[in-house]
Write a protein that holds these residues in place. Structure first.
Motif, PDB file in Angstrom:
ATOM      1  N   GLY A 141      -1.637   9.722  -8.058  1.00 37.80           N
ATOM      2  CA  GLY A 141      -1.269   8.369  -7.661  1.00 37.80           C
ATOM      3  C   GLY A 141       0.026   7.920  -8.299  1.00 37.80           C
ATOM      4  N   LEU A 142       0.090   8.054  -9.631  1.00 42.05           N
ATOM      5  CA  LEU A 142       1.227   7.556 -10.405  1.00 42.05           C
ATOM      6  C   LEU A 142       1.499   8.483 -11.574  1.00 42.05           C
ATOM      7  CD1 LEU A 142       3.215   5.279 -11.484  1.00 42.05           C
ATOM      8  CD2 LEU A 142       1.204   4.303 -12.609  1.00 42.05           C
ATOM      9  N   THR A 171       0.836  -1.201   0.000  1.00 41.87           N
ATOM     10  CA  THR A 171       0.000   0.000   0.000  1.00 41.87           C
ATOM     11  C   THR A 171       0.869   1.249   0.000  1.00 41.87           C
ATOM     12  OG1 THR A 171      -1.921  -1.038   1.052  1.00 41.87           O
ATOM     13  CG2 THR A 171      -1.668   1.341   1.339  1.00 41.87           C
ATOM     14  N   ILE A 172       0.546   2.167  -0.916  1.00 42.37           N
ATOM     15  CA  ILE A 172       1.241   3.454  -1.007  1.00 42.37           C
ATOM     16  C   ILE A 172       0.186   4.519  -0.796  1.00 42.37           C
ATOM     17  CG2 ILE A 172       2.600   4.961  -2.485  1.00 42.37           C
ATOM     18  CD1 ILE A 172       3.745   2.527  -3.808  1.00 42.37           C
ATOM     19  N   LEU A 198      -3.025   2.121  -4.206  1.00 41.00           N
ATOM     20  CA  LEU A 198      -2.519   3.490  -4.316  1.00 41.00           C
ATOM     21  C   LEU A 198      -3.652   4.408  -3.896  1.00 41.00           C
ATOM     22  CD1 LEU A 198      -0.588   3.789  -7.719  1.00 41.00           C
ATOM     23  CD2 LEU A 198       0.267   4.505  -5.505  1.00 41.00           C
ATOM     24  N   ASN A 252      -2.945   9.854  -2.315  1.00 43.12           N
ATOM     25  CA  ASN A 252      -1.697  10.551  -2.629  1.00 43.12           C
ATOM     26  C   ASN A 252      -2.006  11.817  -3.429  1.00 43.12           C
ATOM     27  OD1 ASN A 252       0.315   8.318  -1.764  1.00 43.12           O
ATOM     28  ND2 ASN A 252      -1.076   7.251  -3.142  1.00 43.12           N
ATOM     29  N   ILE A 304      -6.668   1.926  -7.308  1.00 44.37           N
ATOM     30  CA  ILE A 304      -6.138   3.295  -7.327  1.00 44.37           C
ATOM     31  C   ILE A 304      -7.302   4.234  -7.069  1.00 44.37           C
ATOM     32  CG2 ILE A 304      -4.931   5.026  -8.702  1.00 44.37           C
ATOM     33  CD1 ILE A 304      -3.639   2.760 -10.289  1.00 44.37           C
ATOM     34  N   GLY A 313       2.231   9.366  -5.378  1.00 48.43           N
ATOM     35  CA  GLY A 313       2.525   8.024  -4.876  1.00 48.43           C
ATOM     36  C   GLY A 313       3.801   7.477  -5.475  1.00 48.43           C
ATOM     37  N   ILE A 314       3.852   7.432  -6.828  1.00 43.67           N
ATOM     38  CA  ILE A 314       4.993   6.848  -7.543  1.00 43.67           C
ATOM     39  C   ILE A 314       5.307   7.691  -8.780  1.00 43.67           C
ATOM     40  CG2 ILE A 314       5.883   4.813  -8.750  1.00 43.67           C
ATOM     41  CD1 ILE A 314       3.853   3.112  -7.262  1.00 43.67           C
ATOM     42  N   ASN A 333      -6.737   9.593  -4.978  1.00 41.59           N
ATOM     43  CA  ASN A 333      -5.556  10.381  -5.352  1.00 41.59           C
ATOM     44  C   ASN A 333      -5.987  11.666  -6.056  1.00 41.59           C
ATOM     45  OD1 ASN A 333      -3.442   8.199  -4.704  1.00 41.59           O
ATOM     46  ND2 ASN A 333      -4.883   7.145  -6.044  1.00 41.59           N
ATOM     47  N   LEU A 355       3.117  -3.441 -10.668  1.00 44.73           N
ATOM     48  CA  LEU A 355       2.295  -3.386  -9.464  1.00 44.73           C
ATOM     49  C   LEU A 355       1.301  -4.533  -9.491  1.00 44.73           C
ATOM     50  CD1 LEU A 355       1.355   0.437  -9.459  1.00 44.73           C
ATOM     51  CD2 LEU A 355       3.384  -0.657  -8.468  1.00 44.73           C
ATOM     52  N   THR A 396      -5.088  -4.195  -8.973  1.00 40.45           N
ATOM     53  CA  THR A 396      -4.671  -3.072  -8.135  1.00 40.45           C
ATOM     54  C   THR A 396      -5.810  -2.078  -7.986  1.00 40.45           C
ATOM     55  OG1 THR A 396      -2.298  -3.255  -8.487  1.00 40.45           O
ATOM     56  CG2 THR A 396      -3.151  -1.039  -8.194  1.00 40.45           C
TER      57      THR A 396
END
Length: 326
Positions: free
Chosen positions: A117-118, A81-82, A107, A110, A135, A93-94, A138, A102, A133
């Protein structure tokens, strides 16, 4: 400036670990990795990139990225978990500029200017594979609340990207990079994914996706218009916090088993990855079956003692898509 919690230039594996409340002035508030990174059953939370490096930035760079993780190597995240990470520029997040995978990842919550998120780098050198996943929650000030794919390629399989927010464009997904879809995916942004295969649930109806909802207010000014609803991150069992999906909802038993990665037997909590015959969408597999809903259709019945009424005269039965009505 690089890797507030961890700076990796070799081979690093984190298992059942927490990287929390770290800060970097340039890249990788939690982790900056330039080689091989594996993260299993771990949490990256509350990390941030402030972008306050000033004259210490490398030439040509003025903004940082990757509040939770900055990856410029090969990174593999599983059952992780991020959450709650921030970046002043890209990838709350990333941030990814190489190879990122992933699986069973959450996610959530974030934030960044682009790619809450990303964020996948504009260089075109980033390749992201996302399996099973979730998400959600975010936020991006400008583009891509969930995912900002500036360039490169992002592949989504059996995943949920819903309940994210963006100030300008693409609450769930934005960017000019290539996005590939496999299995079945769920979004709350119209026009994303494949019509007839992927699932769209409008933002007001996210209770059909998530068991519990939380309202995010990015500017913290009530009723300013930027508020949005998201799935709630919580302790649902297992080594990391996750976002639970709704029983009988749009994400349960709606995936494609053939798109589950080979050898993946558990979800992010350690429960069986496929329950009730069909994989759920996102990082969590509900361990209860879908159930038909029975409602009375004849509230006022006037019948003599000699009359026999059939079940269809008394009740109607509805079931989620794919559930047999017997």
């Amino acid at each position: 400036l690089i890797g507030g919690g961890i700076a990796n230039q070799g081979t690093l594996t984190l298992t059942n670990s927490t990287v929390e409340n770290n800060s970097s002035g340039y890249i990788g508030g939690g982790i900056a990795s330039d080689n091989t990174l594996t993260v299993i059953g771990s949490t990256l939370s509350g990390n941030q990139v402030s972008g306050l490096g000033g004259g210490l930035f490398p030439p040509g760079y003025t903004n940082g990225g990757g509040g939770g993780l900055y990856n410029s190597g090969k990174a593999t995240l599983l059952d992780t978990t991020i959450a709650g990470n921030k970046s002043n520029y890209a990838g709350g997040g990333i941030y990814n500029s190489e190879q990122l995978t992933l699986t069973n990842v959450t996610l959530a919550d974030n934030g960044a200017y682009n790619g809450g998120g990303l964020a996948n780098a504009a260089c075109g050198c980033g390749n992201v594979s996302i399996y099973d996943t979730t998400i959600t929650g975010n936020d991006a000030t400008q583009f891509g609340g969930g995912i900002y794919n500036a360039n490169g390629a992002v592949t989504l399989a059996n995943s949920i990207v819903a309940g994210n927010g963006a100030g300008y464009q693409g609450p769930d997904i934005a960017g000019t990079g290539t996005t590939n879809y496999t299995g079945v995916n769920l979004f709350s942004q119209a026009g994303v994914g494949r019509a007839g295969t992927d699932v769209y649930v409008s933002p007001p109806d996210l209770s059909q996706v998530f068991a519990s909802l939380t309202t995010i207010d990015p500017d913290r000014v009530p009723n300013s218009g930027d508020e949005f609803q998201t799935g709630t991150l919580a302790n649902n069992g297992g080594p990391v916090e996750t976002v639970l999906i709704t029983q009988n909802g749009a994400a349960q038993d709606d995936g494609e088993n053939a798109a589950v990665p080979s050898g993946l037997t558990d979800d992010a909590r350690g429960d069986p990855r496929v329950f009730d015959g069909i994989v759920d969408l996102g990082a969590v597999e509900l361990q209860v079956p879908e159930t038909p809903v029975v409602t009375p259709v004849a509230p006022n019945i006037n019948a003599s003692a000699s009359e026999t009424l059939t079940p269809s005269q008394l009740f109607s039965v509805s079931a989620p898509v794919g559930f047999p009505v017997l």
